[in-house]
Design a protein around this motif. Structure first.
Motif, PDB file in Angstrom:
ATOM      1  N   GLN B 470      21.389   5.092  19.738  1.00  0.00           N
ATOM      2  CA  GLN B 470      20.473   4.321  18.827  1.00  0.00           C
ATOM      3  C   GLN B 470      20.645   5.342  17.523  1.00  0.00           C
ATOM      4  OE1 GLN B 470      18.910   1.582  19.771  1.00  0.00           O
ATOM      5  NE2 GLN B 470      20.261   2.112  21.845  1.00  0.00           N
ATOM      6  N   ARG B 471      21.316   4.743  16.549  1.00  0.00           N
ATOM      7  CA  ARG B 471      21.543   5.702  15.301  1.00  0.00           C
ATOM      8  C   ARG B 471      20.222   6.011  14.582  1.00  0.00           C
ATOM      9  NH1 ARG B 471      25.054   5.252  10.390  1.00  0.00           N
ATOM     10  NH2 ARG B 471      23.508   5.516   8.847  1.00  0.00           N
ATOM     11  N   ASP B 472      19.395   5.054  14.543  1.00  0.00           N
ATOM     12  CA  ASP B 472      18.044   5.433  13.591  1.00  0.00           C
ATOM     13  C   ASP B 472      17.218   6.460  14.258  1.00  0.00           C
ATOM     14  OD1 ASP B 472      18.876   3.716  11.997  1.00  0.00           O
ATOM     15  OD2 ASP B 472      17.510   2.118  12.707  1.00  0.00           O
ATOM     16  N   ASP B 473      17.176   6.200  15.920  1.00  0.00           N
ATOM     17  CA  ASP B 473      16.435   7.410  16.489  1.00  0.00           C
ATOM     18  C   ASP B 473      17.078   8.742  16.287  1.00  0.00           C
ATOM     19  OD1 ASP B 473      14.989   4.999  17.259  1.00  0.00           O
ATOM     20  OD2 ASP B 473      15.887   5.255  19.607  1.00  0.00           O
ATOM     21  N   ILE B 474      18.442   8.972  16.448  1.00  0.00           N
ATOM     22  CA  ILE B 474      18.985  10.033  16.342  1.00  0.00           C
ATOM     23  C   ILE B 474      18.708  10.629  14.847  1.00  0.00           C
ATOM     24  CG2 ILE B 474      21.218  11.286  16.175  1.00  0.00           C
ATOM     25  CD1 ILE B 474      22.442   9.274  18.020  1.00  0.00           C
ATOM     26  N   ILE B 487      16.565  11.809   5.979  1.00  0.00           N
ATOM     27  CA  ILE B 487      17.334  10.802   6.575  1.00  0.00           C
ATOM     28  C   ILE B 487      17.961  10.166   5.666  1.00  0.00           C
ATOM     29  CG2 ILE B 487      17.369   8.397   7.818  1.00  0.00           C
ATOM     30  CD1 ILE B 487      14.631   9.702   9.048  1.00  0.00           C
ATOM     31  N   ASP B 488      19.418  10.075   5.862  1.00  0.00           N
ATOM     32  CA  ASP B 488      20.416   9.440   4.987  1.00  0.00           C
ATOM     33  C   ASP B 488      21.150   8.425   5.549  1.00  0.00           C
ATOM     34  OD1 ASP B 488      22.541   8.658   3.453  1.00  0.00           O
ATOM     35  OD2 ASP B 488      23.755  10.490   3.518  1.00  0.00           O
ATOM     36  N   ASN B 489      20.750   7.049   5.177  1.00  0.00           N
ATOM     37  CA  ASN B 489      21.082   5.813   5.922  1.00  0.00           C
ATOM     38  C   ASN B 489      22.545   5.688   5.737  1.00  0.00           C
ATOM     39  OD1 ASN B 489      18.748   5.349   7.291  1.00  0.00           O
ATOM     40  ND2 ASN B 489      17.626   4.502   5.547  1.00  0.00           N
TER      41      ASN B 489
END
Lengths: 118, 690
Positions: B470-474, B487-489
């Motif tokens: 999970q990209r966001d969780d990481i 956090i760099d989306n």
């Protein structure tokens, strides 16, 4: 001193028996890891005595014993067995085995058996 | 005591091999929920062998348990059992294998196998009892009974034969025989003795009479065997036979007249066989055929086995070390001779010949150390089996490329990382059944373990069809842990996933028995880079995760490119070198942060000055006076700047001495060191950590 061939699928048992025999100045002329190989080696080596395990892959000790007895009716084969294999020991005796030793055995046991057969 | 040590060693090696093959066989069997008759025979045989060897070594608990299991499989072999009984048997066997392995590892570390197998033995006897009671209910007659009854039929028939051979009665003798203590199976020794005495064309009866009954062994042991022999031959010939019978301790031969009183106590063995002999023979030969017949693959294995010997791996390690030293020594010799041109020619021819022999020796040693990765893969089968049961998920493990051969060191170094990755997949990757079905996946999860060889590397991948990373969780977690500041989306997936390899990172908060116990993916990365390899991860949300480990095929001897900065020598593995150029000032740029960038083949790469990176005192600063090397690994691609190229060489990689890490806090960028042909020391760059 006897020329002996050891037949056992377990390398550990072969080493154990070999060490015991060597200490009593017997010559281990060959080893085989199953009954089929044992027959071939027997023809080549003509050992004085064979120690033969019963439960082995490819060909069991009893079948191998019977084949060896066909090749050489005077073959001296000692079965190496374990408690629980009584029925097979009986087969072996009827097939011409000269005797049997029961695992676990002590050095004196196997040596006295060999000495009696020489 | 070295004899005993090597005996123990061979015991350990053999037991390990047996247990491993047994475990694989059981795992295969469990797939089909039962074992076929070949497999049953094999389990029986393995247990029998383990029992025999362990009893010889006086490892009583191992011997007792293997004996109990042998009994169970002896019963299964001779009787068909219901399918419903198999799961309990599989469990018993797997637990027992764990016990055996535990005891063996105690032996390996020099301890005594002091484990208590009582509960497992208890389970084995309960299993046997329940198998037997199930059998009685079915009302089937057990084959074991058939065998013993058929054997006794033969004896009785044989007794008759003897009698019929005996045309006229001779003299009677009473013979008493004692067998050696500990000779065991005295009833059968008596049986064998009677068989030999039959040559005298005599009538024999014995006390105890029923030598088929194994319980008579004890009576004979205590009271001796009493024989009543009626023959025309002399007592001398009886004596000769007794003397030649194995394990006869003492005997006495008396004419029967003197012991007429005792004669009345003898039971005559005159029962007539009720069954036809041919029929029993048929049963027996069928049995033997069953026991002998094994699938072809087994026979091939059995035949090829004799070409192998087991060698202590430490010996191979030191052999490899010596070969490494020879490589070094040889290049020192070749580089330090000063000869006239005529001698030079001869010397070069000889040294060339020697190099090719050394190369050959090296190849042979390396190939000896190669072993199929299947040993490692199969351990994972057991792990997946046990874990998936515990966590209640159905998971299939697919193995691809098990036959790939890798260095023993690689197997050792891969073991822990693989365990960890697979635990993660089972625990966190594969979803539970409901979630899987809801997202349109098959209920059964799948983990694929694959090994393949490229030219110089072996690539091991573990992939699952689970939920993926999970990209966001990481990103969130990385920020919490202070690994990233913001956090760099827009961060590429590859970089986000790489965060999981950073020490202290663990995406799952719940700690289960198997995974997430403080050790994270950073340990995986560290283990792999210790053997010169690299790890990367690919993942797709909802579709699964793939972890790729790339490990150089030969670990200790590498083909390298030498270069220097000032007086310092460096080596970089030649496989990573893409290009070496003499740079021009116009190829170098500086970005907004002041980092230098080099244009190579139309693309831009970071430029690292080795002198500055390691903080060296001497070395070239002017770009036009040095050289640039374009390096590319699985993980990274960049250029380095240094003074001069020294050419290609083959070096033996030595790990950095332990005290170096105590002197310096940061050894990143250095993977090891090597001694060069002239005896000087060179550092090997660890490209992935720069």
């Amino acid at each position: 001193m006897a020329r002996i061939m050891i037949v056992d699928d377990a390398a550990f048992m072969r080493i154990t028996i070999k060490n015991m025999l060597k200490r009593s100045n017997h010559e281990v002329v060959g080893e085989a890891e199953n009954g089929l190989v044992a027959i071939e080696r027997y023809k080549e080596l003509k050992p004085d005595i064979v120690t033969m395990d019963i439960t082995m892959p490819e060909m069991d000790g009893i079948t191998s014993l019977r084949e060896i007895m066909k090749i050489d009716p005077n073959a001296k084969v000692i079965m190496v067995t374990a408690m629980g294999q009584e029925a097979m020991v009986r087969d072996a005796i009827l097939s011409g085995a000269k005797g049997f030793i029961v695992k676990p055995f002590k050095e004196e046991g196997i040596i006295s058996a060999i000495d009696k057969l020489v | 005591m070295s004899g005993d040590e090597s005996l123990l060693e061979s015991y350990i090696i053999e037991e390990q091999q047996l247990l491993e093959s047994l475990e694989n066989l059981l795992l295969d069997g469990e797939h089909g929920r039962k074992l076929n008759s070949d497999q049953i025979n094999e389990v029986f045989r393995v247990m029998h062998t383990v029992k025999g060897a362990s009893a010889m070594m006086e490892f009583d608990e191992i011997a007792r348990l293997s004996h109990a299991l042998e009994d169970v499989f002896s019963f299964i072999r001779d009787n068909s059992i219901a399918d419903t009984q198999w799961p309990a048997i599989f469990d018993l066997m797997f637990d027992s294998i764990s016990f055996f392995n535990g005891e063996i590892s105690k032996l390996q570390s020099g301890n005594s196998p002091d484990g208590d197998a009582s509960s497992l033995i208890g389970r084995a006897s309960e299993t046997l009892l329940s198998l037997k009671s199930g059998q009685d209910k079915d009302g089937e007659k057990s084959d074991a009974d058939d065998i013993s009854s058929s054997a006794s039929d033969i004896d009785q028939k044989a007794a008759l034969d003897v009698k019929s051979n005996n045309e006229s009665a001779g003299l009677c003798y009473i013979v008493k025989v004692f067998f050696d203590e500990n000779s065991k199976m005295e009833n059968l020794r008596a049986f064998g003795l009677i068989e030999s005495l039959k040559k005298l064309r005599c009538v024999i009866s014995s006390d105890p009479a029923d030598l088929n009954d194994n319980s008579t062994a004890e009576k004979i042991r205590d009271n001796g065997l009493l024989l009543h022999i009626e023959t025309k031959e002399s007592p001398e010939s009886i004596k000769n036979i007794l003397e030649k019978t194995l394990f006869v301790k003492s005997f006495s031969i008396l004419p029967a007249e003197d012991t007429s009183k005792r004669e009345s106590t003898l039971v005559r063995n005159e029962t007539v066989g009720a069954k036809d002999k041919p029929a029993t023979d048929e049963i027996k030969s069928q049995k033997t055929a069953e026991r002998t017949a094994l699938p072809d693959t087994n026979s091939i294995e059995a035949i090829s086995k004799q070409n192998f010997i087991s060698v202590n791996v430490n010996k191979l390690d030191s052999l490899l070390n010596i070969v490494g030293e020879i490589v070094t020594a040889q290049s020192i010799v070749v580089n330090s001779v000063d000869l006239t041109s005529q001698q030079q020619e001869k010397f070069e021819a000889a040294s060339e010949h020697m190099s090719s022999l050394i190369k050959e020796l090296q190849d042979v040693v390396m190939s000896i150390r190669m072993m199929p990765i299947s040993t490692l893969f199969h351990k994972m089968r057991r792990l997946v089996r046990d874990m998936s049961r515990k966590v209640g998920k159905e998971i299939e493990l697919e193995l691809i490329g098990e036959e790939t051969e890798v260095d023993k060191n690689v197997i050792d170094a891969l073991s822990d990382p693989l365990l960890h990755i697979i635990r993660n997949s089972v625990d966190h990757g594969i979803e539970d059944k409901e979630t899987r079905l809801a997202s349109g996946k098959p209920a059964k999860g799948k983990i694929t373990l694959e090994a393949k060889m490229t030219g110089s590397d072996i690539i091991v991948t573990v992939s699952d069809d689970g939920c993926g990373l999970q990209r966001d969780d990481i990103l969130k977690k990385a920020k919490e842990k202070g690994i990233i500041s913001e956090i760099d989306n827009d961060m590429p997936d590859k970089d986000v996933f790489a965060l999981i390899f950073i020490p202290g990172f663990s995406t799952n908060d719940s700690v289960s028995e198997y995974s997430g116990r403080g050790v994270g993916m950073d340990v995986v990365k560290r283990n792999i880079s210790q053997i010169g390899g690299s790890v990367s991860v690919e993942s797709k949300n909802g579709a699964g995760t793939k972890i790729i480990m790339r490990i150089p095929l030969t670990l200790t001897i590498i083909e390298g490119m030498k270069f220097n900065v000032g007086s310092m020598n460096f080596i970089v593995p030649i496989t990573l070198v893409k290009m070496i150029v003499k740079p021009e000032q116009k190829d170098v740029f500086t970005d907004a942060d002041g980092n230098e960038i080099f244009m190579s083949q139309g693309a831009y790469y970071p430029l690292i000055r080795i002198k500055n990176y390691f903080g060296l005192d001497d070395g070239v600063d002017d770009i036009t006076r040095g050289m640039v090397m374009h390096l590319s690994s699985e993980e990274k691609e960049f250029c380095i700047f240094f003074d001069e190229v020294d050419g290609q060489c083959q070096v033996v990689v030595k790990t950095l001495p332990g005290y170096l890490s105590q002197c310096s806090t940061d050894l990143s960028g250095i993977g090891g060191c090597a001694i060069l042909g002239d005896g000087s020391i060179s550092f090997i760059l660890d490209v992935n950590s720069i």
